[in-house]
Design an enzyme around this catalytic site. Structure first.
Site, PDB file in Angstrom:
ATOM      1  N   SER A  94      51.554  36.027  31.418  1.00  0.00           N
ATOM      2  CA  SER A  94      50.851  37.230  31.836  1.00  0.00           C
ATOM      3  C   SER A  94      50.734  38.189  30.645  1.00  0.00           C
ATOM      4  O   SER A  94      50.133  37.832  29.641  1.00  0.00           O
ATOM      5  CB  SER A  94      51.577  37.874  33.024  1.00  0.00           C
ATOM      6  OG  SER A  94      50.799  38.883  33.604  1.00  0.00           O
TER       7      SER A  94
ATOM      8  N   ASP B  15      43.770  32.122  39.911  1.00  0.00           N
ATOM      9  CA  ASP B  15      44.545  33.314  39.555  1.00  0.00           C
ATOM     10  C   ASP B  15      43.807  34.556  40.036  1.00  0.00           C
ATOM     11  O   ASP B  15      42.752  34.903  39.498  1.00  0.00           O
ATOM     12  CB  ASP B  15      44.765  33.356  38.038  1.00  0.00           C
ATOM     13  CG  ASP B  15      45.802  34.377  37.626  1.00  0.00           C
ATOM     14  OD1 ASP B  15      45.971  35.380  38.336  1.00  0.00           O
ATOM     15  OD2 ASP B  15      46.449  34.169  36.580  1.00  0.00           O
TER      16      ASP B  15
ATOM     17  N   HIS C 275      48.536  33.206  39.867  1.00  0.00           N
ATOM     18  CA  HIS C 275      49.160  33.729  38.648  1.00  0.00           C
ATOM     19  C   HIS C 275      50.559  33.159  38.417  1.00  0.00           C
ATOM     20  O   HIS C 275      51.008  33.055  37.277  1.00  0.00           O
ATOM     21  CB  HIS C 275      49.228  35.253  38.743  1.00  0.00           C
ATOM     22  CG  HIS C 275      49.465  35.944  37.436  1.00  0.00           C
ATOM     23  ND1 HIS C 275      48.667  35.771  36.327  1.00  0.00           N
ATOM     24  CD2 HIS C 275      50.425  36.821  37.051  1.00  0.00           C
ATOM     25  CE1 HIS C 275      49.111  36.504  35.327  1.00  0.00           C
ATOM     26  NE2 HIS C 275      50.187  37.147  35.736  1.00  0.00           N
TER      27      HIS C 275
END
Length: 713
Positions: free
Chosen positions: A567, A648, A680
């Site tokens: 991320s 995602d 994600h």
């Protein structure tokens, strides 16, 4: 079961274990009168915090599930009222209320619609970036009123992505998702009067009447009055209103004051969210309200007592008053009789958390939980707590570097003058003894801490995970484990059992290290706000400087240094490679592994992006400088592994696609791996196991090492 804390003979079983297991429930909620249990079944995951399901109602008296009381399929939220067995739930994006569990549901709102109108639950961006929860419904303490927020996404743009796990044609997922500087949802707050079956409007914030604003939080102060916080769109201003419900006139009254308005000239307000949870010291007369909150003082966030007469700092010094997550700086509990306030702070060091106590006047905080660091050495350096509503008891979660967490329950004697005796009569709830034995009989990595002087003028804190049986005469490869998001912290005294902290040092003899560079929390506001309007740049430079510092250690092989992150960490890893060099001989990082990385802040949501970058119009240079796509001229060959899930909903696969396209145009060799239908977290089915085997293999190849047993070569 219920447990009577004063008389164990009064313990009672509410629902036999076999009944619970046969119900198919995954969790439960007990009514305030202990007569009914709501059982969540048919669970369907939504986004990070949200989920749908069907709630079965178990009658404790008859020990049966009453099929006539079940909530509709795909109920989006369920909550019992704070008294009796009244309840509220959200279905089809509308709110319903039952005065009692066996009465008919009353429909409170009528305009809910997916991707358009959200009543009582947040839309995607509010759930992820502001609320960190699956609901925006708040019962008053006596259950007479239900405050709720409404979000209107009608003018927001949508993100579309395909799912491939269905039929011969993919399913298209459509999600309302406002990206930076695009139209964002509007928000409003209402109060439902359960006695009169009436809904009242709440005034929007007048101070933000000419600009976009954001709903932040509702906190009830007493039965008819709640605190409502708002912020402006870019979240460098915040204001609190005290809203009183007038049942007789069927309306609400909002008051505010200059002292209830807070702003920052150097960055965003507070630590990671633009609001706070006030704890009221006096609310008898609303216009004379006093509350505790966290505000900046001399570059550090400190406890203050606030009223319309001013703000009195209660703590001071080079430490931060915070909460466990730092998302909502808050007070743990206030004892009205002794005028003592309890709070979490980093007073021992930025890496530690303990509970402290102060009187209502400025004074040196008393550490209430420091005794546990001695009692349970190595296991109680990072403490979080959960206080009972009456402040008589507390559950303490202890964490530390050496062994797994433990849990205690204690009584609280607010009158005690000895800090070590305030929490007393401790009961050990969970000591994780089996896991402790396993850890003690296993060769695991060890953790050390250090600091170094950066050329930026700051002192950086770092942590290093070393292999078991570490040999200082050897040369070890080094992995920089990075996140580096604004307002976060990587270096802390907490238990970890992750891939990078435990597996790599133990199974591959890799040293793993992390550093808190500029932008990190708990080192002062100036340090945290260094990255304001310019994300990604200073963070990457600080990681590169740390890599060079570590590379000079006698026991590090400076030719085998890699970086990895997920991320924001994947974004920072990408920016590290883009800023390394530029000449090949000058490069410090041999390879980078980036999972689900953002590559341009224009592609991310309004609330997060604009909190740290403001709007594109007015900061276009900042957005350009923060874009990986515009920094590929010096990107290295054959050193980048890009991994992303196609579903995602957070950092969209669009980022990976744009990065892949840009790398191809630059004729840069790299490796790309995608996970179909994974979000994600990449953790559905076997995906999580698979991705860490991939990461292990790619890191072994980077370091010219043998791939561990059980991982493909």
């Amino acid at each position: 079961m219920t447990k009577n804390l004063d008389d164990s003979s009064k313990d009672a079983v509410l629902m036999p274990q076999e009944d619970y297991e046969s119900s198919g429930a995954i969790t439960y909620r007990v009514s305030a009168d202990l007569k009914y249990i709501a059982l969540l079944t048919q669970y369907k995951k939504g986004w990070r915090h949200s989920y749908n399901g069907t709630y079965l109602i178990y009658d404790v008296t008859t020990q049966t599930i009453d099929a006539t009381l079940v909530t509709p399929d795909d109920t989006q939220y369920f909550v019992w009222a704070p008294s009796g067995n009244a309840l509220a739930y959200v279905h089809g994006f509308d709110i319903y209320y039952r005065p009692a569990v066996n009465e008919d549901s009353v429909r409170v709102t009528f305009d809910g619609r997916s991707n358009y109108i959200y009543n009582g639950i947040p839309d995607w961006v509010y759930e992820e970036e502001m609320i960190s929860s699956n609901n925006v419904m708040y019962f008053s303490p006596d259950g007479s009123y239900l405050a709720f927020a409404k979000f209107d996404d009608s003018l927001c743009q949508r993100i579309n992505f395909e799912r491939y796990d269905g039929g011969i044609y993919p399913d298209m997922q459509v999600v309302s998702y406002p990206k930076s500087s695009t139209t964002q949802p509007t928000s409003a707050v209402f109060v439902y009067d359960v006695t009169n079956n009436a809904t009242y409007d709440v005034d929007p914030p007048a101070v933000f009447s000419s600009v976009d604003y954001l709903f932040n939080r509702v906190t009830w102060a007493k039965d008819d009055t709640f605190a409502l916080t708002w912020s402006n769109r870019v979240q460098n201003e915040s204001v609190m209103h005290l809203v009183t419900v007038n049942s007789g006139t069927q309306d609400t009254t909002s008051i505010t004051d200059d002292q209830f308005y807070h702003s920052s000239s150097t960055g965003w307000v507070y630590q990671r969210r633009p609001h706070w949870i006030p704890v009221f010291a006096n609310i008898t007369v609303v216009d004379e309200a006093e509350y505790y909150t966290v505000l900046p003082k001399d570059n550090w966030q400190h406890l203050h007592l606030v009223s319309k007469n001013g703000r009195i700092p209660i703590t001071e010094g080079e430490f931060t008053v915070t909460s466990e997550s730092a998302s909502y700086p808050s007070v743990e509990v206030y004892d009205q009789d002794t005028k003592k306030i309890y709070f979490s702070a980093t007073k021992a060091s930025p890496q530690h958390r303990h509970i402290y106590r102060n009187s209502v006047t400025p004074s040196e905080p008393e550490c209430i939980t420091c005794k546990y660091a001695t009692m349970y050495e190595g296991r109680c350096d990072y403490i979080s707590t959960s206080f009972s509503t009456d402040g008589s008891r507390v559950i303490v979660r202890c964490a530390g570097d050496s062994l797994p967490p433990l849990y205690l329950m204690a009584k609280i004697d607010h009158t005690q003058t000895d800090p070590d005796m305030v929490f007393n009569a401790e009961e050990e709830l969970e000591m994780n003894e089996d896991l402790v034995t396993t850890v003690e009989n296993t060769d695991v990595s060890t953790k050390e801490y250090g600091t170094f002087e950066s050329t930026s003028g700051y002192t950086f804190s770092y942590q290093v995970w070393k292999p078991p049986n570490f040999d200082a005469t050897r040369k070890y490869p080094l992995l920089i484990d990075v996140y580096a998001g604004p307002g976060y912290q990587r270096v802390y005294n907490g238990w970890s059992r992750g891939w990078s902290s435990r597996f790599l040092p133990s199974a591959m003899d890799v040293v793993v290290a992390s550093v808190d560079g500029r932008g990190s929390n708990f080192y002062g506001e100036d340090f945290m706000h260094e990255v304001y309007k310019n994300l990604g740049v200073k963070e990457a430079l600080d990681q590169l400087e740390f890599a060079e510092y570590m590379g000079n250690m006698d026991w590090i092989d400076e030719t085998k240094i890699a970086a990895w992150g997920w991320s924001y960490g994947g974004y920072t890893t990408s920016m590290i490679l883009a800023n390394d060099g530029p000449a090949e001989a000058e490069r410090k990082i041999k390879c980078g592994l980036a999972v689900a990385p953002l590559v341009d802040w224009r592609f991310y949501d309004t609330i997060y992006s604009e909190r740290y970058m403001t709007l594109v119009d007015g900061n276009e240079d900042g957005y350009n400088g923060a874009s990986v796509l515009q920094k590929l001229d010096n990107f290295p060959q054959s050193r980048y592994v890009l991994i992303h899930g196609t579903a995602d909903d957070n950092v969209h696969f669009q980022n990976a696609a744009r990065m892949e396209s840009a790398l191809v145009e630059k004729d840069i060799d790299f490796k790309a791996i995608f996970y179909a239908d994974q979000d994600h977290s990449i953790n559905v089915g076997n995906a999580n196991r698979h991705i860490f085997k991939v990461l292990t293999r790619e890191l072994a190849r980077c370091f010219d090492m043998d791939v561990p047993s059980g991982v493909w070569t």
